[in-house]
Design an enzyme around this catalytic site. Structure first.
Site, PDB file in Angstrom:
ATOM      1  N   SER A 255       5.250  -3.888   8.585  1.00 42.35           N
ATOM      2  CA  SER A 255       5.745  -2.651   8.021  1.00 42.35           C
ATOM      3  C   SER A 255       5.633  -2.772   6.511  1.00 42.35           C
ATOM      4  O   SER A 255       5.819  -3.851   5.951  1.00 42.35           O
ATOM      5  CB  SER A 255       7.194  -2.430   8.457  1.00 42.35           C
ATOM      6  N   LYS A 256       5.299  -1.651   5.874  1.00 43.97           N
ATOM      7  CA  LYS A 256       5.069  -1.716   4.426  1.00 43.97           C
ATOM      8  C   LYS A 256       6.354  -2.123   3.698  1.00 43.97           C
ATOM      9  O   LYS A 256       6.317  -2.577   2.570  1.00 43.97           O
ATOM     10  CB  LYS A 256       4.530  -0.377   3.915  1.00 43.97           C
ATOM     11  N   ARG A 257       7.491  -1.970   4.375  1.00 40.17           N
ATOM     12  CA  ARG A 257       8.754  -2.334   3.719  1.00 40.17           C
ATOM     13  C   ARG A 257       9.115  -3.803   3.902  1.00 40.17           C
ATOM     14  O   ARG A 257      10.048  -4.295   3.302  1.00 40.17           O
ATOM     15  CB  ARG A 257       9.894  -1.458   4.271  1.00 40.17           C
ATOM     16  N   ASP A 258       8.362  -4.481   4.744  1.00 40.83           N
ATOM     17  CA  ASP A 258       8.668  -5.887   5.028  1.00 40.83           C
ATOM     18  C   ASP A 258       8.205  -6.752   3.851  1.00 40.83           C
ATOM     19  O   ASP A 258       7.017  -6.894   3.603  1.00 40.83           O
ATOM     20  CB  ASP A 258       7.912  -6.277   6.319  1.00 40.83           C
ATOM     21  N   TYR A 264      -0.558  -6.458   0.323  1.00 43.10           N
ATOM     22  CA  TYR A 264      -1.621  -5.800  -0.429  1.00 43.10           C
ATOM     23  C   TYR A 264      -2.643  -6.830  -0.903  1.00 43.10           C
ATOM     24  O   TYR A 264      -2.276  -7.923  -1.327  1.00 43.10           O
ATOM     25  CB  TYR A 264      -1.035  -5.002  -1.597  1.00 43.10           C
TER      26      TYR A 264
END
Ligand code: GLU
Length: 479
Positions: A255-258, A264
């Site tokens: 998840s991009k919030r992890d 990236y």
């Protein structure tokens, strides 16, 4: 066989994420494996979500990885250009009008308030999913005319056929089937004249003669909508493949919030991962090669990549494996290449220009076997650039009587000719005179002279620290 043309179609809504990079890489590998074209198309129709610099960043890091598009907004083939969807609005308009004329699509004048109310009514009535009521499909001619005269804003909806079945051979999953009865009349063109994703993609994939669409599994539910359009237009659809998720070590979707994993590509570059290691590592995220071999060059991957070995189960993003791989690639470099790579990381924290170049090279090269990624160099070489505080572990060694003996004896033998050879002789003399050996001898000298319990080759370390520092440390210590 039709020319292989595979597109990677990012929305410039952020920077190059591991998941997207993996999609781009597999698209690239298929294209190159079959001597085809790798096309980069920018899907920027979601204008509120576009971020400044998103497109540049995508391109920059794809190129860094060695995933070079044959065609892109920057390298257009006039036959297919333009490559940004927002520059293709006239094209979408033309095909929307064609669908309206053929009776496959219709204008919908419902406002978002009306739609919300209608969906709420359906929910209240207990429907599991909501869909458009087709109110505007059934407008009488007079009302339609009146709305046209009033220039009422409208969107365009597709009239979804009632009983059609869409079956395709997914490159990854095998046969997949959807039915049109599960899909409501969906919007192909919004009130602002911008097409929706599913519509624009089909028009572009057709006009750009795309042969394979290989993308993330989150897009699988879009495929029937896209196939529906191909069928209405009478166009041949590309082959589709939907890659499985990338999961973390707890088997959860990345998840991009992890924050526990760098997600990236830019972050990996910043930490000193090599592009070739990232390329190799990502190729094994959801694809495998028969046998044990895991290290592949760029060209080898193009050669051996084969879409029949795309994995049906999620692939785990194993940072340790990536670090291992990076380490292998780093160790394989020549000293010159390795130094050229590592120096920028070292100079981020230390002023290398204040030191003699040969000294810097020798110091850095002490870590060539050990260094796993560029940024690691900062901690490794710290002892050569600043006086660090003694750790408890170091104090324990310094408290030993044997350490005092080693330090004093070594001091007595300290060579005036400061070379690694001379230091070795001094060490041998210390060994003989003190009668010490093993850990008390080695660890004693290491801690007394370098203030560290661990480190690279001891004599080289002493040499690089310099006579002045060693003499002062030992003298202060023995008192
Ligand atoms: N623009 C879409 C995305 O970024 C691409 C979808 C597709 O490959 O069809 O997810």
């Amino acid at each position: 066989m039709k020319r292989v043309r595979v597109r990677y179609a990012p929305s410039p809504t952020g920077f190059l994420h591991i998941g997207n990079a993996r999609t781009a890489l597999f698209d690239y590998l298929i294209a190159k494996h079959y001597d085809g074209d790798f096309v980069l198309r920018i899907e920027d129709t979601d204008i509120e979500r576009n971020v400044e610099g998103g497109e540049e960043s995508q391109l920059k890091y794809l190129e860094w990885l060695g995933i070079i598009p044959d065609e892109s907004p920057q390298k257009p083939n006039p036959k297919y250009a333009p490559y940004r969807q927002m520059e293709r609005l006239d094209i979408y308009k033309k095909y929307t009008n064609q669908l309206i004329e053929e009776g496959h699509a219709y204008k919908c004048y419902c406002t978002s308030e009306e739609l919300d109310e209608d969906y709420q009514r359906q929910k209240d009535a207990g429907y599991a999913s909501t869909r458009y009521s087709q109110k505007c499909l059934h407008l009488d001619e007079e009302t339609k005319k009146q709305y046209e005269v009033e220039e009422r804003p409208y969107s365009v909806r597709l009239k979804v056929p009632t009983d059609e079945v869409y079956t395709f051979e997914d490159i990854v999953r095998g046969t997949v089937t959807f039915e049109s009865k599960d899909i409501g009349d969906w919007v192909i063109m919004k009130t602002n004249g911008i097409p929706t994703y599913n519509f624009a993609v089909v028009v572009d994939d057709y006009l750009m003669e795309i042969s394979h669409v290989l993308r993330g599994e989150e897009h699988i539910s879009n495929t029937p909508k896209q196939l529906m359009l191909f069928r209405m237009f009478g166009w041949e659809a590309p082959l589709y493949g939907h890659m499985t998720l990338i999961v973390n070590e707890n088997h959860k979707k990345l998840s991009k919030r992890d924050n526990s994993i760098m997600q990236y590509i830019s972050q990996y570059e910043e930490q000193g991962y090599l592009a070739e290691a990232m390329f190799n590592f990502m190729a094994l995220l959801g694809w495998s090669y028969p046998g044990e071999k895991e290290l592949f060059t760029h060209d080898e991957l193009i050669e051996v990549f084969d879409e029949s070995r795309l994995s049906k189960s999620p692939s785990m993003f194993d940072v340790n494996k990536l670090t291992w791989m990076n380490h292998q690639y780093l160790k394989d470099k020549t000293d010159e290449e390795w130094l050229a790579f590592v120096k920028p990381y070292a100079s981020k924290n230390y002023d290398l220009s204040a030191k003699d170049e040969a000294w810097v090279d020798q110091c850095l090269l002490l870590y060539k076997e050990q260094l796993q990624f560029g940024a690691e160099i900062t901690d490794l070489i710290e002892m050569f650039f600043k006086d660090t505080d003694l750790t408890d572990e170091a104090r324990e060694v310094l408290a030993e009587d044997s350490t005092k003996v080693v330090a004093q004896t070594f001091l007595n033998n300290l060579p005036s000719d400061w070379t690694v050879e001379a230091l070795k002789e001094a060490f041998n003399a210390t060994k003989k005179e003190s009668g010490l050996k093993g850990k008390p001898l080695f660890m004693g000298l290491r801690v007394a002279a370098t203030h560290q319990n661990h480190g690279p080759d001891l004599m080289s370390s002493l040499y690089l620290l310099g006579r002045e520092t060693i003499e002062k440390r030992l003298t202060d210590y023995v008192g």
